[in-house]
Structures are given as C-alpha cells and as structure tokens.
Design an enzyme around this catalytic site. Sequence first.
Site, mmCIF file in Angstrom:
data_model
loop_
_atom_site.group_PDB
_atom_site.id
_atom_site.type_symbol
_atom_site.label_atom_id
_atom_site.label_comp_id
_atom_site.label_asym_id
_atom_site.label_seq_id
_atom_site.Cartn_x
_atom_site.Cartn_y
_atom_site.Cartn_z
ATOM 1 N N SER A 569 0.831 -1.207 0.000
ATOM 2 C CA SER A 569 0.000 0.000 0.000
ATOM 3 C C SER A 569 0.861 1.251 0.000
ATOM 4 C CB SER A 569 -0.910 0.009 1.231
ATOM 5 O OG SER A 569 -1.591 1.244 1.348
ATOM 6 N N TYR A 582 -4.709 -0.248 9.502
ATOM 7 C CA TYR A 582 -4.395 -0.629 8.129
ATOM 8 C C TYR A 582 -2.933 -0.319 7.789
ATOM 9 C CZ TYR A 582 -4.666 -0.825 3.020
ATOM 10 O OH TYR A 582 -4.452 -1.116 1.700
#
Length: 694
Positions: A569, A582
């Site tokens: 990410s 996250y």
Amino acid sequence: MRNLYDENEARAFVNRCPDLPEELASRIYTSRLLGGQKDLVRHGGGNTSVKLKAKDVLGRDRDVLYVKASGVDLAVIGPEGFTALDLAALTRLRDLDLAPEELHNQLLLGKLQAAAADPSLDVWAHAYLRHPYVDHTHADSVLILTNQKQGPELVREALGSKAAVLPYVRPGFLLGAALAGLAEAEPEAEALVVLGHGLFTFGPDARTAYARMIGYVSRAEDFLSRWSKPIEAKPPRPDLGLTARLAQVVRGACAYLEADGRCRHFLVELRAEPDLIAASLLPEAAEFCASGALTPDHVIRTKNKWVYLDQPAADDEALQKTVRAAVRDYTDEYGRYFDRQAGRLENRPAALDPYPRVFLAAALGLFALGRTRTAARVAADLAVQTLRAKVKARDLGGFEPLPEDHVFEMEYWNLQIRKLGSALDQPLTGQAALVTGGGGAIALGVADRLLAAGAAVVLADLDPDRLEQVRQILASKWGEERLETLVFDVTDYPAAAGAVAESSRRLGGLDIVVPNAGVAEVAAIENLDPDRLDRVMAVNYKGTFNLIKASAPVFRRQGSGGNIVIISSKNVFDPGASFAAYSASKAAAHQLGKIAALELAELGVRVNLINPDAVFGDERVSSKLWDLVGPDRMRSRGLDPAGLKEYYRQRNLLKAAVLAEHVGNAVVFFASDLTPTTGATLPVDGGVPGAFPR
C-alpha cells in the site's frame, strides 16, 4: 454401443439447414453423433467426409469432397468445420510419387475457399475411398484388438468377414492409397481396420456409414467383454498430501530453460479415479507405461512412453531424488531414440523437448503434463483412455508396441506439430498463480492481467458470493479453462496450507503467489478497538505470512524458482490519520516481504511489492477498502463518489486514475522475470511524493 441415429431428429436437423446441401447437413448430423461418444473420438480426433456435386463460380458442376478440418471437434462440428476440396484434382494425384511438402501444397491448391482450415490428415483416405460417406474413428475397443501380437486374427474373429485389415501405414497420402487399394481388392467390405490407427466405415448415405461404425465397434466391445477380467481388488484411497507434493516435484523436474533463456513450465492434470489407482498397483503397471501409445496420433500429446513411479516416498528429499532420477533416465532415453531415428533422415529435424508428459504413480494416480491447461487435460484424457485399454487387453495375449520409426514419423511430422499451435508467445504460459482477496477489485485486475499473459489462476477469498461474482466476470472474458476458485481464511495457517495443496492438486503447483487479501479499520488510535486491530493485523500481516510460509515448501520442491508479489500500500510510506490499523499492518507485511526476499533467494524465488493507491474498482466489483473508507472521506470533503475519485486523481503527479488492471500489469511485470529484481517496491499510484520508496 448404442446406435443414436433417429430418423425424425435427422430430418429435423436437415430442415433447420435450408442453405446447405442435404448431403452435407446429414453429414453434420451423424458427425455430431460420433463426436458425442467418447469411446470413439476425443479432442479433435476422428474424421468424416461426404462427396457431392456443386457448382463453381462459372456454373460448372464439380465433384467436391467435404472433409472435417484438422483438429475440429466432431461433437460440435458445423458447416464451417468442413473443408471443401476439388475431388478430381486430388484423385489425379493418386499414382504420383510426390514429396510430403508438395502433397500439402496440392491440398492447399485444391481448397475451394482459400481461407478454409487445413483438412484432416486422413483427407487422402476420404478422397480415394469411392463411397459417398466415409467415417473414421480411433475406437478404444478396436485399438485394443489391433495392438496385439495376434492383432489381425483377433480383428477378423471379432468383426467378421466383411471387415478387411490393413497393416499400420503412416496416416496421410500413403494410407489413403493403401486403403483404396484394399477396398478395391475386397469390394464386399463394409469396414476397414488399420492396425494401430483405427476403423473406417462407409456407405451410400450418412446413416449407413454411421450404423456400420457403431455396429463394428459394438462387435469389438462384445468380443472384449468375453476376454477382459475386471480388477477385483478395492484400491486404497490416495494420500492427498503426498499427491499434491508429488505434483509439485514432477512439474519442477520437467521445467527447463529454452535457448532464449526463458523457463518453460508445465501444468499438471491429476486423474485418480478408483480404477486408475487399481491399475497403478497391477504387476503390469510398469509395462503399461513402457509399451507405448495406442495410436501414433496420441504421441504429440502424451509422448510414446510414460514414467512409472513405484510407491513414491513420503519424504520430500527422497521424493525429489526418485522423481528427478526417473526424469533424467527418461530424457536420456529420449535423446537416444531421437538420435536413432533422426540419423536415418536426410534432413534431420530439430529435436522437441525430451521431457515426459505422463507419470503413473502407484496408489496415487495418473499425472499428465501440458504447456497449457488444455494440453494437460488432453494428455490426461488420452492417457486414461490408453491405461484403461491396456487393462482390458492384458488377458488377450500381450500388447504389441507400435514400431519406433512409425512413432517418430508422427511425432515429428510438421502437420501433426502444427495441431499443437503456439501459445508460448505469452510470457506466463504454463505458470500457475494463486491470488488471495479474490472477491475484490484489485484481485479482478490482477487475475485479468495474469490470464491475459497466459497463466492459470486460482482465485481465493473468504466471501463465496463476491468470489463467484469475480469468477463469472473473468470466465466470460477468458473462459473457464484456466480459472479456479477456493474459499478459505488466510488468517488460519492450516487453511492456507490446505489451499496451497489444493491448488497443487488442481494445477500441479505454484509459480506466482499474490498475497492480496486485506481489510481496513477507520479509527483514531485513541478510539481503536484492540480486537479490531487484531483482526486487521491477522488478515493483512498474518495472512501474508501464512501464504508465504505455506508456499515456500512448494517452491523448494519444484526447484524452478518463482515469484511472490505482495500487494502492499501507498500507506506504508505515507500513512494517514485514523488509519493506524491498516497502515501498520501493511507496513508489517511490507517488511515481511523484504525478509522473504532475503530468505527465498536461494530457491530462485523473487519477492517484490506493489504499492497501489486509490484503486476504487468499478460498478461491477467495488473495492472493499473504499467501500469502508469512502463514505467518511466524502463527508469530510463534501464530495460525491465521482468527486472523490477525481480528488484522488488530481492529487497524484501524473493526474492519472489508478485502475486495478494497472496493478495487474505490475504483477505480470515482476512474474515475467524481465529483470533480475527482488526486494523491490513498485508504486502504482500516479506519483505521490510522500509515498516515494525510501
């Protein structure tokens, strides 16, 4: 074998084809009947024809031969599946001694439509047999009889006096001329049997030719039923874990480097029905593998001989040693076979790869290899047909192998090799991939690009409904053949290991692993529920760990390298507030990937990472992450869904909308081994300065 011809169905079929000559329409009807019976033809095998009068562009009557095109499936054949040829032009060539290349040239010149497909290899038999309708099949029961030491005598005893027998002749022009000569010498014959090649029947109409085929095959079946004894012992259930590990070792032992430096991989098709397991344990099992193909037509798919593995060891090291030694012995013998046969020829052909296509493993089943999944399945079907035929034949007196020179001629005949086509231009042909998070937008893009590059793909997710939605989208574009799905929880290591094993049982092993499953949680640290944090860490970090841990032994057993491409990410380098769970879980998985790159390099496995940003998905499949965080982001910025996408597009340097297929392209780049790269991070974000790798 049942005669499926129905007069009412046949008439209705002809009536539905008003634009076709009635003779051709009836030919199509009975061809489909033949193609639907797998004991007669498989995978484009067998052929049919009809001779009729047709007018050319000048209005002149011509004798035309419509013959099945090479490789067309009789079960679904239509008018486009037949090639029309000038029959008179072919007939004039019968007494000439022409080279194979010139014969092929004459066939091309004889086509009535220049763009029509090449006709069947047996076109000359269809041209030179005088009968209006001709059928040809490789019926199992007939091949069992012909491939015996007393083959001619058994055929005559089983089929009767109106079946004439011809010794094996190479398919093509020579066979056509020989069959015509036999039919002229025995004008009362209703069927012609070619040892090692199959059965030809014919007649004045389609119904007669078809009925004779079914009738004579039924006679052969009845004869065999009086001789063949079933295997009475109940076979053991195969060890599924050992089956998966053997598939991995087998495909790894057969992977090889081409002259261009690319590694060629095979996929594996497993067949483990009880009768095949029982056959693998017979005293004759090794001889079944060594005695050769039922018909030379099979050789391009299965090669002539197989590898027999007697009680494969459960220990990984011993298993690898046994299989690799067996493959070395096989390739050495193939090299000697090639030298013996190629040395006879004036123009020595280039050697095909020497690797086996079929393994029979005691108590485990039959493992067939192919460079594509279709090729692996075709090889498996033909090998199963052969094994079952040899089991039935074992009480008849002994299987008679085809002469080696005949086998070689078929294996290296250009017209046969052309049937295989060329799928090897795709960079990932023969490779097997596992992609988790399969129900999401990014997985859709990744799987789509992997399939486009030639890979076979296993998509996995915990949500069966979303997974099925993605599967249907991909199947509608790429077909079902190279696509599998699994439902499992990446946070459960035994489930992950089981999924890797199941992928191996379906495809043979793994070359590309894409840990992509992910979940998110939006909350400031102060408000973050520890249990919710644990859940995000379990999926994003531990799920990645579980998949890498479970796949590492597969790469070790295969010994042919591989690629792990982690979908990381942008947040690893550029996190945001209220996104601690996250961002931290992705950072942990990112670091894990770099360590895996260090540890797996000795196996030739490359581990690389992709950092996407703002991949929203589309109306078909949304991003689960943006389904969660999107509403909050829209409220905070006063945007609607379209405005939110535009906001993120304008935020990156290239002003680009980042799509799931862009992530998929990055996965394919890494998986294609175009550069010697491991441990790298590739942003797919349009350029976010704060997320530049550092």
